[in-house]
Design an enzyme around this catalytic site. Structure first.
Site, short mmCIF file in Angstrom:
data_model
loop_
_atom_site.label_atom_id
_atom_site.label_comp_id
_atom_site.label_asym_id
_atom_site.label_seq_id
_atom_site.Cartn_x
_atom_site.Cartn_y
_atom_site.Cartn_z
N ILE A 85 -3.66 -1.06 -1.19
CA ILE A 85 -4.22 -1.66 -2.41
C ILE A 85 -3.23 -2.68 -2.97
O ILE A 85 -2.03 -2.38 -3.06
CB ILE A 85 -4.47 -0.57 -3.48
N CYS A 86 -3.72 -3.84 -3.34
CA CYS A 86 -2.86 -4.83 -3.98
C CYS A 86 -3.05 -4.72 -5.48
O CYS A 86 -4.04 -5.20 -6.04
CB CYS A 86 -3.24 -6.23 -3.49
N LEU A 87 -2.12 -4.04 -6.12
CA LEU A 87 -2.24 -3.79 -7.55
C LEU A 87 -0.84 -3.77 -8.14
O LEU A 87 0.05 -3.09 -7.63
CB LEU A 87 -2.94 -2.43 -7.76
#
Lengths: 197, 364
Positions: A85-87
């Site tokens: 996840i890109c967060l």
């Protein structure tokens, strides 16, 4: 010692007052491995699906962010084929925004929010980001398709089958972005295996 | 072959001229046990046999085969008897053979307990050596005097365990009726502590005690919640409970700085609680008008109150935040950040909750 003290309390909170549409539990009573489910939000292409996530707490948690990734395949600009996840809240400062004031519950809530509001300006999957930006109806159709295919019946399919079918799909898609995506997927599989070991 | 061994380990006396039958004593943990050995004529050990008294038999139970084998393989009786002693001693230790006090002990003890009245006895163990005596004080509080009575009672003084804020020094002389005397001393001591407990009971019932979690009767320290993540820790002198206690204010600067204690206004006639409220000019939150959860005292980083004896005593100075942290937790977080600045042993960073400047000293 910080992790143990904190996880005892966090697990209690997750059990007593889980965030809306989210459930999270410890795997075999361990304090460093959790599993979670996020129910696809109403009005989003993920509606009706249940998305499973895997959470690993590093030794230095809460001074380092938890490692969260999707187990259920999801069609999303900020989530890659192995579920990374890109967060920003999942990364350490100065690049990321993790701080010990956050916890598993707030992290899962931000993942839930990311599902409802993708961020195509900082994509992990460029083809899906482009799809999202320039061909919204196609994006919605694909995301719904993936939801129906992978997120509707968790019990029927095991992880093995799911990852196989993703790879097949990658190989079938003949467009330009497809090759890039395949490389990324291969990299991330290797990365993921490394982190698992 | 030395047959007449007479050191500390055993005594062996030949019973006949042929030296085929011996009687003797073997010393096991200071206790002597009788035994008999018969050897076949000719001085070989192959058909020798041993008989011993009941207590030694009990100790050696299960080892008969081993002993028989050792006896047959022994070079001489002395070596065998040393082996026998070793086996018996290790067995005796395993079995915890309790050396019971003599009968006169019980007779004396029972008379003394009767003098004392059985209704004051709350517990006795099966060997009648552990005795718990119950005493009610004037305030209706129950106290327990735990006595471990020596087998040499009343010559040797018993070991007393009590839950009191001051040491319980007993006077003791080896006379009869001492148990009652001991109980009387305990009651006298309780009486002197009445005001101490009255004061603390009032505090315990009208405020939120953060520490200790469940105060025992011997605890003279209390940490009382003031609200706003601040608290005051007091230590009451059990002998002079009305004198101003040792006070420590804990919490964010903006909360505790206005509470400049006017210790001169302490009135020894008044209760501790009233005095504290007047001197600090505060109203303690009480169980009557608040919930304990209202005092969010847990550390904002590890989510625990107590972390290896440490309590959250560093709070964010921003009035709207006031989030408490353990010093070690905050230090651990700030030191890993590139945005923090260190000067000597102080780190300057941002509160993980409100991003306002916060400082923390390196934990010692």
């Amino acid at each position: 010692m910080h992790r143990a003290a904190r996880m005892k309390r966090e697990l209690q909170m997750l059990q007593d007052s889980p965030p809306y549409g989210i459930s999270c539990w410890s795997v075999e009573n361990s304090i460093d491995h959790l599993e979670a489910q996020i129910i696809g939000g109403e009005g989003t292409p993920y509606e009706g699906g249940v998305f499973k996530l895997d959470i690993h707490l590093p030794e230095r948690y809460p001074f380092e962010p938890p490692k969260v990734h999707f187990v259920t395949p999801i069609h999303h600009p900020n989530i890659d084929t192995v579920g990374r996840i890109c967060l920003d809240t999942l990364k350490m400062p100065p690049k990321g925004a993790w701080k010990p004031a956050l916890n598993i519950s707030t992290v899962l809530t931000s993942v839930q929010l990311l599902m409802a509001e993708p961020n195509p300006e900082d994509p992990l999957m460029t083809d899906i980001a482009n799809e999202f930006k320039y061909n919204k109806p196609l994006f919605i159709r694909n995301a719904k398709e993936w939801t129906a295919k992978y997120a509707k019946d968790l019990l029927a399919k095991d992880k093995e089958n799911q990852s196989q079918s993703i790879n097949q799909k990658d190989q079938i898609s003949p467009n330009d972005n497809g090759t890039k995506r395949k490389i990324l997927a291969a990299d991330s599989v290797a990365d993921y295996k490394k982190t698992k070991n | 072959m030395s047959l007449m061994q007479s050191d500390d380990n055993f005594y062996l006396i030949p019973q006949n001229n042929e030296r085929t039958c011996f009687e003797g004593f073997i010393n096991v943990h200071g206790q002597e046990h009788q035994f008999q050995i018969s050897l076949p004529p000719g001085g070989t050990f192959s058909q020798a046999s041993v008989q011993c008294d009941l207590s030694l038999q009990q100790m050696l139970q299960g080892y008969e085969a081993v002993i028989e084998k050792r006896l047959q393989q022994s070079q001489d009786l002395a070596t065998f008897l040393l082996e026998l002693k070793t086996i018996a001693e290790s067995q005796a230790q395993k079995m915890h053979l309790i050396m019971l006090p003599p009968p006169s002990y019980y007779k004396q003890l029972l008379t003394e307990i009767e003098e004392l009245d059985w209704k004051n006895v709350s517990y006795v163990d099966t060997s009648l050596q552990q005795l718990h005596l119950r005493a009610m004080d004037q305030g209706g509080r129950e106290h327990i005097l735990k006595i471990h009575i020596s087998s040499e009672h009343p010559v040797e003084r018993p070991i007393c365990t009590v839950d009191l804020p001051i040491p319980f020094n007993i006077s003791w002389s080896s006379q009869t009726g001492m148990l009652q005397f001991l109980y009387k001393q305990f009651q006298n001591m309780l009486e002197t502590l009445q005001d101490f407990w009255n004061q603390l009971d009032e505090i315990d019932s009208k405020t939120w005690i953060l520490e200790p979690e469940n105060p025992i009767r011997g605890a003279s320290k209390r940490r009382i919640a003031l609200g706003n993540n601040s608290s005051v820790q007091i230590q009451v002198d059990p002998k002079n409970p009305r004198l101003p206690p040792e006070c420590k204010l804990l919490g964010a600067d903006h909360v505790i700085n206005p509470l400049n204690s006017r210790i001169g206004e302490w009135n020894p006639e008044d209760s501790i609680l009233n005095n504290l409220e007047r001197v600090l000019n505060v109203q303690f939150p009480s169980p009557a008008n608040s919930k304990k959860e209202d005092f969010n005292m847990e550390c904002g980083i590890c989510y625990a109150y107590r972390l290896e004896m440490e309590i959250p005593d560093k709070a964010c100075d921003d009035q709207r935040c006031g989030q408490p942290f353990h010093q070690t937790c905050l230090y651990e977080w700030l030191r890993a950040l590139p945005s923090s600045r260190q000067s000597f042993n102080t780190i300057f960073g941002e509160c993980p909750y409100c991003n306002k400047p916060i400082t923390v000293k390196m934990p010692s």
